[in-house]
Scaffold this motif. Structure first.
Motif, PDB file in Angstrom:
ATOM      1  N   PRO B   8       0.806  -1.046   0.019  1.00  0.00           N
ATOM      2  CA  PRO B   8      -0.154   0.009  -0.447  1.00  0.00           C
ATOM      3  C   PRO B   8       0.827   1.010  -0.027  1.00  0.00           C
ATOM      4  O   PRO B   8       0.197   2.701  -0.422  1.00  0.00           O
ATOM      5  CB  PRO B   8      -1.195  -0.665   1.603  1.00  0.00           C
ATOM      6  CG  PRO B   8      -1.011  -1.456   1.405  1.00  0.00           C
ATOM      7  CD  PRO B   8       0.316  -2.105   0.928  1.00  0.00           C
ATOM      8  N   CYS B   9       1.967   1.956   0.839  1.00  0.00           N
ATOM      9  CA  CYS B   9       2.990   2.215   0.878  1.00  0.00           C
ATOM     10  C   CYS B   9       3.440   2.931  -0.790  1.00  0.00           C
ATOM     11  O   CYS B   9       3.573   4.031  -0.511  1.00  0.00           O
ATOM     12  CB  CYS B   9       3.744   1.939   1.920  1.00  0.00           C
ATOM     13  SG  CYS B   9       3.424   2.278   3.809  1.00  0.00           S
ATOM     14  N   HIS B  35      -4.904   7.162   3.598  1.00  0.00           N
ATOM     15  CA  HIS B  35      -4.200   5.940   3.772  1.00  0.00           C
ATOM     16  C   HIS B  35      -2.969   6.861   4.982  1.00  0.00           C
ATOM     17  O   HIS B  35      -1.569   6.287   6.027  1.00  0.00           O
ATOM     18  CB  HIS B  35      -2.955   5.591   2.814  1.00  0.00           C
ATOM     19  CG  HIS B  35      -1.711   4.706   3.287  1.00  0.00           C
ATOM     20  ND1 HIS B  35      -1.161   3.995   3.248  1.00  0.00           N
ATOM     21  CD2 HIS B  35      -0.061   5.226   3.162  1.00  0.00           C
ATOM     22  CE1 HIS B  35      -0.014   3.327   3.456  1.00  0.00           C
ATOM     23  NE2 HIS B  35       0.611   4.039   3.246  1.00  0.00           N
ATOM     24  N   CYS B  39      -0.002   6.344   7.996  1.00  0.00           N
ATOM     25  CA  CYS B  39       0.851   5.758   7.844  1.00  0.00           C
ATOM     26  C   CYS B  39       2.297   7.345   7.876  1.00  0.00           C
ATOM     27  O   CYS B  39       2.040   8.088   7.317  1.00  0.00           O
ATOM     28  CB  CYS B  39       1.164   5.266   6.585  1.00  0.00           C
ATOM     29  SG  CYS B  39       2.959   5.408   5.875  1.00  0.00           S
TER      30      CYS B  39
END
Lengths: 179, 308
Positions: B8-9, B35, B39
């Motif tokens: 996802p990053c 996100h 994060c």
């Protein structure tokens, strides 16, 4: 937009058009001629401008088309630097000059000149998308209309252009930005 | 998770530039921002990228125009006459509606010098005229040439406003001079003067370059009673006339065709290849026939030959 309104509004973009012309030509005289010709054509073609058109985007499109025509006259076709022709290992000479220049610290205080110098080192196709996006604030879609390519191409070209610009500007900008 | 699969990053990092450029919308934008809430590393990456972009953007304006340029531009903007606002094609249709017989007025025939040019410009419309010329030879039609198609396309693009003139002038000498050095051949447009009191039957509007086969062709725009006429000229080393209906007349082979309702005729003479495009109707044939027998017409053709 009435004709007087158009003329007034068009004049407001003179600085931006001159900046773009300089980015394309690197030459004051050529840039001035380019801007002059752009306004000449714009005033004559004002009737073709749709009511919901973006005037600034339209003027930039005219300027770029005039410039392309001039290039074709001079070279029988645009002489773009091949984007992929530059080897990955190519080291920009500009970086050497900065690193070895005794006045580099002084230069670093003049950020505008630094950015301008770095931009001038970019291949022309990269330079124009950076100027259109980061200096003039056009959207990807508007840039696609101005340079005549798909928006996806603008996105990828802009990404590569910024990477090169980042390299050219070196670490000092990260430091300056984080101060 | 395989080594090649994106985390996802990774996905978020790939979108940072789009996010900061305000190019993410709807769900993409919401997912991106969601996100970031979770994060810290991606938040930091966004912050770094934003600072870097801002530092570049703070450099604007990169250049400032000199005061003299501003003065010149202000003069251009204030002194250039207002353009017509209606599209050329619309104007042409309205004119035809208002003056349906305009191009048939008998005055058209009064000045033989003008008729000579009218005739040459109107060659497109005159497939029939060749029947009555002295040494005509007709052969069956063949496919339309690329040059003829380009000329028609140029004509239509000009009507749509997509091809602004690079030089706007009614002076044949000025336009001929403008082409010097820009096209790989010499082009000299004729200069016909109307007699006193004579209505001008055609108007030279201007010209520009058009690309054809990696080279430049000359495009010249005329109007005859509000009806546009296109003349495209190139070197015969770049294009030779072909296709359509072949008509041999006066030692020249003309190729006539009708494309999308437009009449186009192409021919080569003395190193140059020409294409004339218009929507002139059949009646124009008569005027062409009258003056094509005269010497002025031949003089016009002579004047277009390339320099040697």
């Amino acid at each position: 937009m009435s004709n007087p309104d158009f003329k007034q509004a068009a004049l407001e973009h003179l600085d931006a058009l001159y900046g773009f012309a300089m980015a394309l030509t690197h030459d004051r005289t050529e840039a001035e001629d380019l801007v002059q010709e752009t306004y000449l054509r714009a005033v004559r073609a004002f009737g073709q401008l749709m009511p919901d058109s973006n005037l600034k985007s339209w003027l930039f499109t005219i300027l770029r088309n005039v410039w392309l025509n001039q290039l074709r006259h001079a070279h029988s076709g645009p002489q773009f630097i091949e984007l992929d022709a530059e080897a990955e290992g190519d080291h920009p000479q500009w970086l050497d000059r900065v690193a070895n220049d005794p006045h580099v610290e002084l230069m670093r205080k003049v950020e505008r000149a630094e950015v301008r110098a770095a931009l001038e080192q970019l291949p022309r196709l990269y330079r124009e998308v950076v100027v259109l996006r980061d200096i003039e604030g056009f959207s990807y879609r508007q840039i696609a209309g101005i340079v005549g390519c798909p928006a996806g191409t603008v996105m990828s070209r802009l990404g590569r252009a910024r990477e090169k610009l980042r390299l050219l500007l070196g670490g000092w900008r990260t430091e300056a930005a984080s101060r | 998770m395989s080594e090649t699969e994106m985390t996802p990053c990774d996905h978020i990092r790939g979108q940072i530039a789009f996010y900061l450029d305000d190019e993410l919308r709807g769900r993409e934008q919401a997912a991106f921002e969601a996100h970031l809430q979770e994060c810290q590393a991606c938040r930091q990456a966004v912050a770094d990228e934003r600072r870097w972009l801002e530092s570049v953007r703070q450099a604007r304006p990169l250049y400032s125009p000199p005061p003299a340029l501003r003065a010149r531009v202000e003069q251009i903007v204030s002194e250039t006459p207002s353009p017509h606002t209606a599209p050329p094609e619309l104007r042409r249709r309205i004119q035809r509606f208002l003056w349906p017989a305009a191009s048939t007025t008998p005055r058209l025939f009064r000045d033989r010098r003008l008729i000579a040019l009218v005739a040459c410009l109107a060659l497109i419309a005159f497939g029939g005229m060749w029947y009555v010329m002295m040494d005509r030879v007709r052969v069956p039609r063949s496919p339309i040439s690329e040059f003829a198609l380009m000329a028609v396309d140029t004509h239509l693009r000009y009507l749509r406003g997509q091809l602004p003139l690079e030089i706007v002038s009614a002076s044949p000498a000025q336009i001929s001079g403008w082409f010097a050095g820009k096209v790989p051949f010499s082009l000299k447009l004729p200069n016909y003067q109307e007699s006193s009191g004579q209505e001008k039957l055609y108007r030279l509007e201007g010209a520009r370059l058009v690309g054809f086969k990696s080279d430049y062709a000359a495009y010249v725009a005329y109007q005859m009673r509000q009806r546009p006429i296109t003349l495209v000229v190139t070197s015969n080393s770049v294009a030779l006339p072909s296709g359509g209906e072949e008509i041999v007349s006066k030692g020249l082979k003309f190729h006539y065709d009708s494309i999308d309702g437009l009449k186009v005729i192409t021919w080569s003479d003395r190193g140059l290849t020409y294409a004339l495009v218009s929507d002139l109707e059949e009646r124009g044939q008569q005027s062409c026939l009258v003056c094509h027998a005269g010497t002025k017409d031949r003089e016009f053709i002579e004047s277009l030959k390339p320099s040697r």
